[in-house]
Design an enzyme around this catalytic site. Structure first.
Site, PDB file in Angstrom:
ATOM      1  N   GLU A 243       3.911  34.081  23.252  1.00 43.17           N
ATOM      2  CA  GLU A 243       4.680  33.676  22.055  1.00 43.17           C
ATOM      3  C   GLU A 243       5.435  34.876  21.482  1.00 43.17           C
ATOM      4  O   GLU A 243       5.431  35.117  20.271  1.00 43.17           O
ATOM      5  CB  GLU A 243       3.744  33.093  20.985  1.00 43.17           C
ATOM      6  CG  GLU A 243       2.888  31.944  21.479  1.00 43.17           C
ATOM      7  CD  GLU A 243       2.042  31.270  20.403  1.00 43.17           C
ATOM      8  OE1 GLU A 243       2.256  31.527  19.197  1.00 43.17           O
ATOM      9  OE2 GLU A 243       1.157  30.475  20.770  1.00 43.17           O
TER      10      GLU A 243
ATOM     11  N   GLU B  22      -6.639  30.407  19.262  1.00 40.84           N
ATOM     12  CA  GLU B  22      -7.022  31.168  18.050  1.00 40.84           C
ATOM     13  C   GLU B  22      -8.453  30.909  17.566  1.00 40.84           C
ATOM     14  O   GLU B  22      -8.683  30.671  16.385  1.00 40.84           O
ATOM     15  CB  GLU B  22      -6.017  30.871  16.927  1.00 40.84           C
ATOM     16  CG  GLU B  22      -4.585  31.187  17.321  1.00 40.84           C
ATOM     17  CD  GLU B  22      -3.559  30.887  16.231  1.00 40.84           C
ATOM     18  OE1 GLU B  22      -3.920  30.242  15.229  1.00 40.84           O
ATOM     19  OE2 GLU B  22      -2.394  31.293  16.394  1.00 40.84           O
TER      20      GLU B  22
END
Ligand code: XIL
Length: 354
Positions: free
Chosen positions: A256, A151
């Site tokens: 995910e 991220e």
């Protein structure tokens, strides 16, 4: 209100547990699940049975993040982490490491200098190197691939403001990949992020991985987290994102995957609005979720060889991080660990693709 998982549906659904997702996946694509410590410790036996039967890959939901593994400068914690890795090896699963460098779940001491000021570049690089060498080195030859940086890109495509970056500078991402490759030259190395269906963010991620490639660093794949909703992103957006990410020449992974069925709600919001399915999921929503998963799998597996891995972020609805005090229904198994219509829908798509 119609509630699913009724008597009529239960029998055929239970029968479906004889089918294993891992046996139906296209060749070259593994299917996995993020597991929690009760699962890797094999305390949650019901979950372990499903995990070992259905999946050929595991990710650690939290155990290998910086904070749990390296809580103090001179202290590493490896007990449960070793059991996680061994659990995967014992069951011949692909074991993934998640993650080395992130702006969350990282111990505050990392960013502190001796004089109370923020740690400087050299200090942070030495800490990053020590962490990566110790953790990646310990599982050399055992962990198949690592989310090296998680991220790092903002919604507008720029490099996110983050403590690692504040201290080291923009090359902190490159440094993390460099250290990881030193620590295990055979491990696959990934960049992992979310909202990659949004063009600006995706462009930023592609720019970042191209920069890593231009520096001659090892990078094997992009993890597209896939924290999605029922109607966003659209199937067209998912297709476009996959094509663009595949265009980098890297492996694409859905790292995910889950489908959030609840509205974004402020703390203290009216419970009937914030938590609409507290007593169960209406049948129409259950079917909508099944169709959504079918559409997703048909789309992401459309091109043979493009997607190397699909990982659910949690096994059952009871395990999901998306509950947070509410009742969410994002996964393929329900709270009683029974397969949901979405499981059957995925099985049907996988069979069709064979
Ligand atoms: C989440 C875990 O599921 C939670 O248990 C934890 O409290 C917070 O982190 N993106 C990621 C994952 O890369 O590591 C996050 O996992 C979910 C979002």
């Amino acid at each position: 209100m119609a509630i699913t998982a009724g008597v009529i549906a239960a029998a055929p659904m239970a029968a479906r547990q004889d089918v294993a997702l891992k046996d139906l996946m296209p060749k070259g694509t593994v299917i996995g699940v993020a597991i929690n410590q009760r699962q890797s410790d094999q305390v949650d036996k019901a979950a372990v049975d499903i995990i070992t039967k259905q999946f050929n890959q595991i990710s650690p939901e939290n155990l290998l993040k910086f904070q749990p593994v390296h809580p103090a400068a001179d202290r590493y914690v490896f007990d449960a982490q070793d059991r996680y890795v061994q659990f995967g090896l014992d069951h011949h699963m692909q074991v993934i490491g998640h993650n080395l460098v992130w702006h969350q779940q990282t111990s505050p001491w990392v960013f502190q200098g001796a004089d109370g000021k923020p740690a400087d570049r050299e200090t942070l690089l030495a800490r990053m190197r020590d962490h990566i060498h110790t953790v990646v080195g310990r599982y050399k030859g055992k962990i198949h691939g690592w989310d090296v940086v998680n991220e790092a890109i903002d919604e507008d495509g720029s490099l996110r403001k983050a403590p690692w970056r504040d201290g080291i500078g923009d090359d902190y991402v490159a440094k993390a990949f460099e250290f990881a490759h030193e620590a295990d030259p055979d491990a696959e190395l990934y960049y992992n992020d979310y909202n990659l269906e949004k063009p600006a963010k995706r462009a930023g991620v592609i720019k970042l991985v191209k920069d890593l490639q231009a520096r001659g660093l090892r990078i094997d794949g992009i993890g597209n987290q896939g924290h999605w909703r029922l109607d966003t992103p659209s199937i067209a957006e998912i297709k476009q994102a996959l094509a663009d990410l595949h265009g980098t020449g890297l492996k694409v992974m859905y790292s995910e995957l889950d489908i959030n069925l609840l509205p974004n709600a402020a703390r203290g919001a009216d419970p009937s609005v914030a938590n609409p399915y507290a007593n169960g999921l209406p049948d129409e929503k259950q079917q909508e979720l099944a169709r959504r998963y079918a559409d997703i799998f048909a789309t992401i597996l459309e091109h043979p060889g493009w997607v190397s891995r699909v990982t659910f972020w949690g096994l059952s609805d009871a395990d999901s991080w998306l509950n947070r005090g509410r009742s969410n229904y994002p996964l393929l198994w329900d709270r009683q660990r029974q397969p949901k219509p979405a499981f059957n829908a995925v099985v049907d798509v996988l069979k069709r693709l064979q």
